[in-house]
Every structure is written in C-alpha cells, then in structure tokens.
Design an enzyme around this catalytic site. Structure first.
Site, PDB file in Angstrom:
ATOM      1  N   ASP A   7       0.895  -1.368  -0.006  1.00  0.00           N
ATOM      2  CA  ASP A   7      -0.041   0.070   0.021  1.00  0.00           C
ATOM      3  C   ASP A   7       0.774   1.362   0.033  1.00  0.00           C
ATOM      4  OD1 ASP A   7      -2.333   1.793   0.178  1.00  0.00           O
ATOM      5  OD2 ASP A   7      -3.272   0.549   1.610  1.00  0.00           O
ATOM      6  N   GLU A  46     -10.133   6.983   4.075  1.00  0.00           N
ATOM      7  CA  GLU A  46      -9.618   6.495   5.769  1.00  0.00           C
ATOM      8  C   GLU A  46      -8.945   7.623   6.403  1.00  0.00           C
ATOM      9  OE1 GLU A  46      -6.512   5.102   2.387  1.00  0.00           O
ATOM     10  OE2 GLU A  46      -8.758   5.686   2.461  1.00  0.00           O
TER      11      GLU A  46
END
Length: 852
Positions: A331, A533
C-alpha cells in the site's frame, strides 16, 4: 446465520467453504506472539483452486526474460512511483515496472484532463518502458489506479454506488456488470490495473473505509467480491479473460483490515488465527478462485506486527498454502510503518513477500531502488526472493496480454470523448441505486409520495453530488470537489425535480427547511461530508451518533414535524450511524448509502411506487453511540438483512434516545485519572522544520529553512529552554517538536489537561497561524490560532493553552501522537516559545481554541 449464495462461475466448490467459514463461530483464544516469521500454517487455512494455472510456454518465456535482466532492471520492475513524481524518461532510466495515480493525481496535474489526455500520457509511459538499449529486455509497464466505485479519478466518469450500497443490493449479476463498465472506462483512458475490489469484512463502523466493504457478513462479501473480479477481468475460463476490454483486479487489503481495534485504519487486528480465518479469509478464497491477479497488503497489523512484515501470512499462507501465483503490491508508503524500515528502505517487506513496492514520491522511490540494490548485494535480500517477485510480476503482465506490444490507444475501440459516462453505464448505476435503497421506517404509509404533488426538498445532501458520491471521488478524500467536477451526474434533488415535472407536480428546494408554499410532503436529504480513511475514522470524541457532528438535520426535521408536514428522511452515508433522534422526527426513513452520480434512482423508488424497495442491510444498525472495541456490541437497532418494502405493514415506535453516559466520546476511561504533566521541552525533543510536510531538517541550535529561521536555546542539561521562530516571506512552513516516539494523551484528556506554553509575539502574523498535535497523515486537523495570537501584547510573555478536548474535536487521535506540538504559517511572523507542557493551566492563561 445462514447465507444464501447463488451459483457463481467459476467458484465451484469454494463457495461452499465460504459458507461454512461465514457461519462458523470465531474462536476467542489468541495465539502467543505474532507469526511474523515464515513457517508452516499451524491451523487449517483453506486452499482455493485458481482456475488459471501456469502456462508452460509462458513460464519458459518468463524464465528466458528473467535470465537476460540485470539486477537493476529486476529491482526497477518492483517499483511503482506515482505519475506526479516520475517522467517517461525516468521510466526508461530506472527500468520502472509500474506507475500509479493516487487520488487527486491527473495527467499534467490537470483535474479536468480529458480521457484523451489520460490516454496520451499512458502512451508516453508505455513507449518509455519499451525504449530500452539493444540487448536489454523491453518489458511493458502497468498503470494502476483506485477505481473503487467507477473510474472515479476522471471527471465525467460514471460514479457507481460504493460497495456498502452494493452489499445492500446483493445482486451478483449487477456487480459483475458494474465491473465490466468500470473496465471499459478505464481502458478508454489507457489504464490497465484497478486497485479493487476491497474484500474487507468491516466489523467496526467507526473505520473510515467501512463503505468500501460489501458487508459485515463474510458470505455476502465473498460473492460480491468474486463478481467484481470477474466483471473487471473476465471469466478465467473464457477467451475474454483479461482481454483488451478488461483490466487487472486487486483483492485488498490482506488481511483483517476491517477488524482493527477502535476502527483505526492503520491499527492492529487482535484476533486469534482461527478467528482471522473464520471471519476474514472468505473474500480471498472467492477472488483467488475467480482468478484475481494481484493482492494488496494492508496498512494494518495482526497481533501487533504490520502486515507488510508478515512473512507467515504473505508468503507461507497466501502464496504457498493458498496457491496465489500473482503478485503482492504494497500500500501507499506502507513500508514506513514497519519497524526498522522507512518509506525508502525496507528489506523486511520484500523478504516477507511484498513483490512490488508502491513508493509514490521523490526522493523515496529512487532511494528505495538504491537501498534495495545494496541490500541484495550485501545479502540482506536473497537474489532468489528478487527473482520470485519479478517472475510473478512478469506472469501477470503476460496473462494480461501486455507482451503483445500494443500501445494503450491501439488496444481498444472504446473512445467515449470527454465524458466517459454513457447512457448504458448510467442505467447500470441507476439500477444499482434503486436496488440498494433500504427502507427502515414507513409509518402511516408515508411512502411512496405522489409525484403530482408539491414536495419540499431540503438538507445538506439534497443537491450535492459530492456528498452522494463520498470519498475516492475526483480526489482521495472527495471533500474538495465542485459542481463542475460532475458534468454527467444528477443530484437527488434534480432527480426528484425531473420526475415531478413529468407528472405535473412541483419541487421546492430549500437549504434550511423553509418554504414559500406549504408542501404536501418534505424530503430531507442529509448525511456525512465526504471522507476516505483516517479523515473518516471515528476516534476519540467521535462516536457513531450522527447528531454530534451534524446538528442541522435534526432541527429541520423537528420544525417540519411540529408543523404537521409528512417528512421523509433520506440518509446519505457510507455506513450506518446512530440516528434515533432523526428517525423519531421522521415519518419515513430511507438509507441511501453513497449512491454516486445517478441521484435519479432515488426518485424512481420514492415517487409513485412503480418500483419498490429491494435493499437489505449489509451491516447491522447500531443502537448505541460507542461500539465495543472487541466487536461484542449490544443488540442492534436493526439486524443484518433488515429492510421494509411497500407491502410491509410495520409501525415503528419511538426509539430510545437516552444512551448510557460516556465521557465526551468513545474509548475513554470511565473515571478521571491522576496524570502528571508531559514536558515538551525535554532533552529527547528535537525541533524539525518542514516545508509542506515533504522535507525535514532537525534544528539543534540555529538554522534557516525556506524562509523560516529557527533558534533553539538549551539549558546545561540540554533541555529546550526557548525556541525562537521567524517567518520572513516564507511559504507555508511547519515547526514540529518530535522525539521519535508515539504516545497516548488520552489519560491527559480524561484529566482535563491542555497543551500549554508561553509565547512572546515580536511581530504579528500577516497570514494564518495554525496549531496542532500530529498523529499521522490526515489523522488530525489544525486549529486556527491567528486572532488570539494577534490580540496579545507584543514583546511580552503570555501563558496560553489549547484544551486537549479542543484538539480531540479537531479529529486528532490522542491515542497515537507522534508530534506533540506543531505550529505553521507563511508570510511574516516572529515569536518565541518556552515552558511547553501538557498539563493543568494557570488561571491567567489564555485559551487559544476559538471554538470555546
């Protein structure tokens, strides 16, 4: 609970295993210590069967290419910079294997870049990857993007409902069609790799990515994830698999990201290994069985060890035991979360099984290449691990047909012009909106409304495509968009307007609930502001209670109810929130999720009732503001699978609005603690100067950095005695106190303490001055202290403070503060600081928090 999963090729018998796992009780016991090292699985992990298999001819060709590659070229294949931080020339120079555009990145940094502009840049990168010296293998390049609810980074693309809405619709055929449409719009811009679907099982609605989860139920998430993968990539057993109208899919984020403690996006999942299997592996079983080619590792940890360091899970379980033969992508900058690693140096992640490193920015990605080269040469990383990673990357590229040597623009006949959204794609999205709506209340048969009447439409989301689209829309957080960013979209208000006009009725739009003509009924459309997020994580003072953040909707509903006007609430949110107060003031209540660009789909169901409600809750609806960290919550207000329809004859009684007491928010102790003050001036503190948070310089005595001059005076024991800061025609520059550690200030918050210091203003600011405590990127918001500082008499010392409650109100996670003090500004400002502490304040101290 029994889950009915319809037959879905090519999953075969694997879905039976999914059913068993979805219904098995989770084991409560925890293993002793995390499995960060490689070893044989010590509990049963299912073994999905990939329908693809390795082609011997392709594997031979891959081996031949690998044998011709230098170490530099191999490592280049493992890197993925972002398009904002690499040029086509550097792709050639460093043998780069992939690029990505993060949310808010566009060709030429132009938000309104046309599909033709995207395609032109894709061609440039493709040509650069092929432009190799004689004798050097020319390996095609992959371009990845987060097209998580449509090709959502491109202005004019179709914006489909987010995954939580698709979980409410629970229609595998429809999800597959959405995947096909997304793939068509992606290839029309030259892109070939989608970082989707998210297969996470969201167990905490406080998680800012909860709307990216299809359901809290593993069976529903498994079937819809598989359908999305097949839609994006094509049937693995057919000739259309990864054809020119399809893109590579990604199952993410491996594994357990939806079950972190307190819903923290980068937190730790404290489950036993058996519970991890029972509740969180199903999406990987179904997507591997559907031929998914890439898996993204999670930011989160399991049993305290970051997933990017979990060799046991990434290599032994996922690759060796479960047979995944594609590649694992990291990520965004996630290596920086691994102990002993940084964003540009992490042998641990590569050794654990990460094959491609998403290192978006400079100088990180060139440094990562250099560091990885050194680590292979000195033996920290085995060449066999590098060869395995590159083999997997080449395998995926070969399966995707990239070695056919076709430029992106020559692979497809799709060219949608400046607006990718076609009538066919809009109809798919509109159907998804209709089928995802969940009717939670319909007292006195308030719905459906008569389309030929006069309807008041109000609320903060009534005429906002941005709010109905949510995060991951044009930009990462989706909170900076404008109406012109949605040229092919219809707001909820517009959909109601078009339908009523066609039926001879009328609609009146109002921001505050007022009206010129008394309406026959009111539709109040309200919800959450867009977020992704971190920004959307509900931590510290943030609870599930909607009214604590957004009070206007309840006031409008209460006024309309008092006036006797039938009222329909349409809640626009990616996740259930505690809205008992709003429900009590509504005659009907509809959960609309994040419907995307086709607001007309809501009018299709609310007006006249030609189409009824089909949606069922994919998540249980909370009954309390503070969920338990362990997931053992009180009985929900509405269970998983709940949803009324027009045939339902249910009168919803008044709901309880009196919740158990809690101190300001969730996760705080019940009783105040005796906490000593925290000294920020200690010898272990260093002052860092940062320009736009991209570069840092440590200040020990005196220095100048991009227009900010800093001087640190220290006592004999080297404690910080005074800090002098002078901004002189500066760009926005930060001065940050750090000691390299993370600390929780929650006990200090409970003890009603403050961030306190003394300040001497020598020259007032001519630009905004911001103050904050930091807990990571987008984990906190800044406090504007410009006016209180300007009000202070110059050339005098003043005791000032900011209550920790004010800091927590600014979305700061006080559980994980890594920088207890940051001040930043631009332009001209001169001040001195001393006696910096977290603790009680003097009665004469001045509160800098403007909100109090």
């Amino acid at each position: 609970m029994e889950v009915n999963i319809p037959a879905l090729k090519p999953l075969g018998l694997v879905l039976s295993a999914v059913l068993v796992l979805a219904c098995s009780p989770a084991e409560d016991t925890r293993i002793e210590g995390p499995m960060a090292r490689g070893e044989t699985p010590n509990v049963y992990w299912p073994t999905p069967q990939s329908p693809i298999g390795k082609d011997p001819k392709a594997e031979k060709k891959i081996a031949e290419i690998l044998a011709r590659m230098s170490l530099e070229q191999k490592i280049g294949q493992m890197m993925q910079p972002s398009i904002d931080h690499i040029t086509p020339e550097e792709v050639t120079q460093y043998y780069i294997g992939s690029v990505l555009n993060g949310g808010g990145m566009y060709p030429n940094k132009d938000r309104y870049a046309s599909p033709h502009d995207w395609m032109a840049l894709a061609n440039e990168f493709w040509d650069a990857a092929r432009n190799m010296p004689e004798g050097v293998p020319a390996i095609p390049l992959l371009w990845g993007t987060d097209a998580v609810h449509g090709h959502n980074n491109v202005v004019g693309a179709t914006l489909f409902p987010h995954n939580s809405a698709l979980g409410a619709a629970n229609n595998t055929k429809l999800v597959r069609e959405i995947g096909e449409a997304v793939a068509r719009e992606m290839v029309a811009t030259g892109l070939d790799w989608n970082f989707a679907p998210t297969v996470a099982i969201a167990k905490s609605l406080r998680w800012g990515r909860a709307y990216e989860s299809f359901s809290e139920n593993p069976g529903i998430a498994a079937q819809l994830s598989a359908a999305m993968v097949i839609g994006l990539q094509g049937e693995p057993s057919s000739e259309r698999f990864l054809a020119n109208d399809r893109v590579i899919a990604t199952a993410k984020h491996f594994i357990g990201d939806g079950a972190t403690e307190r819903g923290d996006d980068q937190g730790s999942t404290q489950l036993s290994e058996q519970a991890l299997i029972n509740e969180h592996v199903t999406g990987y079983l179904s997507t591997i069985s559907s031929g998914v080619q890439t898996v993204m590792a999670s930011y989160s940890s399991w049993q305290g060890v970051p997933m990017h360091a979990q060799k046991y899970l990434l290599t032994d379980v996922l690759k060796n035991h479960m047979g995944f033969d594609g590649f694992v992508i990291s990520d965004w900058n996630a290596t920086g979360h691994v102990e002993g690693c940084t964003r540009d140096n992490c042998a641990t992640a590569i050794n654990a099984g990460v094959d491609m490193l998403m290192v978006p920015t400079k100088p990180d990605w060139p440094n990562m290449i250099a560091n990885t080269l050194s680590q292979v040469k000195n033996g920290d990383i085995a060449i066999e691990r590098i060869d395995d990673a590159v083999t997997r990357i080449l395998r995926v590229k070969m399966r995707a047909g990239l070695f056919q040597e076709l430029q992106p623009s020559t692979r497809t006949t799709y060219s949608f012009g400046d607006t990718l959204s076609t009538a066919a794609h809009q109809e798919i999205a509109r159907q998804a909106v209709r089928e995802s709506l969940v009717l939670l209340k319909n007292n006195n048969k308030t719905l459906p409304l008569a389309a030929d009447g006069h309807i008041l439409v109000t609320g903060n989301a009534a005429d906002s495509v941005a709010m109905q689209s949510g995060g991951w829309t044009i930009s990462w957080q989706g909170n900076d968009t404008k109406p012109e960013d949605f040229p092919a979209a219809t707001s909820i208000y517009q959909g109601l307007l078009y339908t009523t006009r066609s039926a001879g009725g009328s609609v009146e739009l109002s921001e505050d609930g007022s009206y010129r003509k008394r309406p026959d009924a009111a539709v109040v459309v309200f919800g959450e502001e867009p977020y992704a997020e971190m920004r959307g994580d509900l931590q510290n003072l943030k609870t599930l209670e909607y009214n604590r953040e957004y009070a206007q909707a309840l006031m409008v509903l209460s006024t309309l109810k008092a006036e006797g006007i039938p009222t329909v609430s349409v809640f626009v949110s990616g996740r259930p929130r505690l809205v008992a107060k709003e429900m009590n003031q509504s005659d009907a209540f509809v959960m609309a999720w994040l419907p995307g660009s086709e607001g007309q789909g809501i009018a299709d169901v609310l007006l006249d009732g030609a189409r009824g409600f089909k949606g069922k809750l994919p998540f249980s609806w909370p009954s309390q503001p503070c969920p338990n960290s362990d997931g053992n919550n009180p009985p929900p207000l509405h269970p998983l699978g709940f949803g009324l329809n027009y045939q339902s004859d249910v009168q919803t009684p008044q709901l309880n609005e009196n919740y158990p007491p809690f101190i300001n928010g969730c996760d705080l102790p019940d009783q105040p603690l005796q906490v000593a003050g925290y000294d920020l001036s200690g010898s272990d503190m260093n002052l860092h100067l940062e320009l736009k948070s991209l570069e840092k310089v440590v200040v020990n005595t005196e220095t100048s950095w991009h227009g900010l001059n800093a001087k640190v005076s220290r006592t004999g024991d080297k404690n910080i005695e005074q800090i002098d800061l002078v901004w002189a025609g500066a760009p926005r520059v930060n001065a940050v106190l750090q000691n390299g550690r993370v600390q929780s200030f929650v006990p200090n918050l409970v003890a009603d303490q403050s961030l306190a210091f003394e300040v001497n203003i020598r020259q007032s600011a001519n630009e905004t001055v911001w103050l904050k405590m930091e807990c990571g990127h987008l984990c906190s918001e800044q406090i504007d202290v410009t006016e209180p500082l300007k009000a202070l008499t110059q050339n005098e010392w003043h005791p000032v403070y900011v209550p920790l409650s004010c800091i927590a109100d600014h979305r700061t996670d006080l559980h994980k503060i890594n920088s207890p003090f940051r001040i930043d500004s631009s332009g001209n400002l001169s001040l001195s600081l001393r006696n910096m502490r977290v603790g009680k304040v003097k009665p004469s101290a001045i509160n800098l928090c403007l909100s109090q």
